[in-house]
Design an enzyme around this catalytic site. Structure first.
Site, mmCIF file in Angstrom:
data_model
loop_
_atom_site.group_PDB
_atom_site.id
_atom_site.type_symbol
_atom_site.label_atom_id
_atom_site.label_comp_id
_atom_site.label_asym_id
_atom_site.label_seq_id
_atom_site.Cartn_x
_atom_site.Cartn_y
_atom_site.Cartn_z
ATOM 1 N N HIS A 181 43.809 53.816 40.815
ATOM 2 C CA HIS A 181 44.549 55.058 41.068
ATOM 3 C C HIS A 181 46.019 54.959 40.642
ATOM 4 O O HIS A 181 46.698 55.989 40.585
ATOM 5 C CB HIS A 181 44.413 55.490 42.529
ATOM 6 C CG HIS A 181 45.269 54.736 43.502
ATOM 7 N ND1 HIS A 181 45.618 55.236 44.739
ATOM 8 C CD2 HIS A 181 45.850 53.504 43.443
ATOM 9 C CE1 HIS A 181 46.359 54.369 45.387
ATOM 10 N NE2 HIS A 181 46.513 53.312 44.623
ATOM 11 N N GLY B 84 47.510 35.936 36.136
ATOM 12 C CA GLY B 84 47.358 36.497 34.800
ATOM 13 C C GLY B 84 47.609 37.987 34.776
ATOM 14 O O GLY B 84 48.097 38.573 35.752
ATOM 15 N N ASP C 76 45.746 37.750 40.271
ATOM 16 C CA ASP C 76 46.855 38.708 40.235
ATOM 17 C C ASP C 76 47.996 38.045 39.472
ATOM 18 O O ASP C 76 47.832 36.953 38.911
ATOM 19 C CB ASP C 76 47.295 39.094 41.653
ATOM 20 C CG ASP C 76 47.887 40.511 41.707
ATOM 21 O OD1 ASP C 76 48.714 40.846 40.834
ATOM 22 O OD2 ASP C 76 47.518 41.263 42.623
#
Length: 344
Positions: free
Chosen positions: A254, A234, A210
């Site tokens: 989503h 990253g 993350d």
């Protein structure tokens, strides 16, 4: 004037509760819910029912107004009023208490926050322009705004943690990872889902990926986890870690429109070898339209982001364009399903 006798009038069919009636008054119900959440009324009912005046004395609120708000929420099933006018919590109302491990109090504060209310107010314009009401109201994208507003970011993070934590365990128990698998959790936040997965089988290893500032606060360094995980920071639009047997995207796709979803899936496909599996953990909307909580989440996406909830067919089409073959949809005991695909 003589004293009143007889029965009060009952609602006729014209005024009886109906879907139209309930939706029309929906903003009133959510405002009342926020009011009792902000003043933590439910915490003062943990030991049993109290009258509005007793609650008002404990919470520095206005008794008559509190009585009327609690009466409304009793009609909605969150409180119950007894014969002496005292209010108690129903099973559903227990979720408003802040002292319980499964409290929904932070989620209530998040979804009734002005960030979401103002975004919802913009749906009239969204229907005309297609642009999120949040962007129009705040002059920035949702995540850009949160990066510059620590207080609102804290509200959002607390609300999402309340909703996400129980889901992590339920998703982890819904999929059997083969022993020895390497699981890459893409945009996995602080690692709640990866921790739940690794805890279920000591032969599994994983990678938490993350933003650097996010993974710096990971929760993976618990008992039995030493040497079983790697942390990488990253940007998933650029690249993701290679070498995974499984790639997981939980509540990520989503948030984005189809074009951006293809960019994310493209990064995953470049990292994944043929035969590697991708697990997309998101709501899967029914076809044709039917009652499903994901339909409400879809409108939240419309309000604040450019993302959307999708049907199984829509996921299949996007996955195919990115080099994956959708194989099955697995139900979980929670809101999201697991769309399993294989890199081809």
């Amino acid at each position: 004037m003589s004293s009143a006798t007889g029965e009060p009038s009952r609602p006729t069919d014209l005024f009886a509760s109906s879907p139209l009636h309930d939706v029309m008054y929906g903003h009133i119900h959510s405002a009342a819910l926020r009011a009792v959440a902000v003043h933590r009324i439910a915490d003062h009912l943990a030991e049993g029912p109290r009258t509005a005046e007793e609650l008002a004395a404990r919470t520095a609120t206005h008794g008559p107004s509190l009585h009327r708000i609690l009466r409304l929420l009793a009609v909605r099933g969150l409180f119950r009023e007894d014969e002496r006018g005292a209010f108690g919590l129903t099973q559903e109302g227990q979720g408003l208490r802040t002292d319980l491990p499964d409290s929904r109090h932070p989620a209530v504060l998040m979804f009734t926050d002005p960030m979401f209310r103002r975004s919802a107010d913009g749906l009239t314009d969204t229907l005309r322009t297609g642009r999120p009401g949040f962007t129009e109201a705040y002059g920035a994208s949702f995540f850009e705004y949160l990066a510059k507003s620590p207080e609102d970011r804290a509200t959002f993070d607390a609300g999402m943690a309340t909703l996400s934590g129980p889901v992590d365990e339920l998703v982890a128990q819904s999929y059997d990872f083969p022993p020895g698998s390497r699981v890459v959790d893409v945009a996995g936040g602080r690692g709640g889902l990866l921790r739940a997965i690794l805890t279920r089988d000591p032969t599994l290893t994983g990678v938490l990926f993350d933003q650097p500032v996010t993974v710096a606060e990971h929760v993976l360094n618990g008992p039995g986890m030493s040497g079983r995980y790697e942390i990488e920071g990253g940007d998933f639009f650029v690249t993701v870690p290679a070498g995974g047997d499984f790639y997981v995207l939980k509540h990520i796709l989503h948030d984005w429109n189809d074009e951006d979803v293809l960019r994310i899936l493209g990064s995953v496909r470049r990292a994944a070898t043929a035969g590697a599996r991708l697990l997309v953990v998101d709501s899967v909307l029914p076809e044709p339209s039917a009652p499903h909580p994901g339909v409400e989440v879809d409108i939240v996406m419309l309000m604040i982001l450019r993302g959307r909830e999708r049907t199984a067919g829509e996921f299949e089409g996007l996955l195919a364009r990115a080099g994956f073959r959708a194989e099955r949809v697995l139900a979980t005991p929670s809101l999201p399903s697991i769309v399993e695909a294989v890199a081809v």
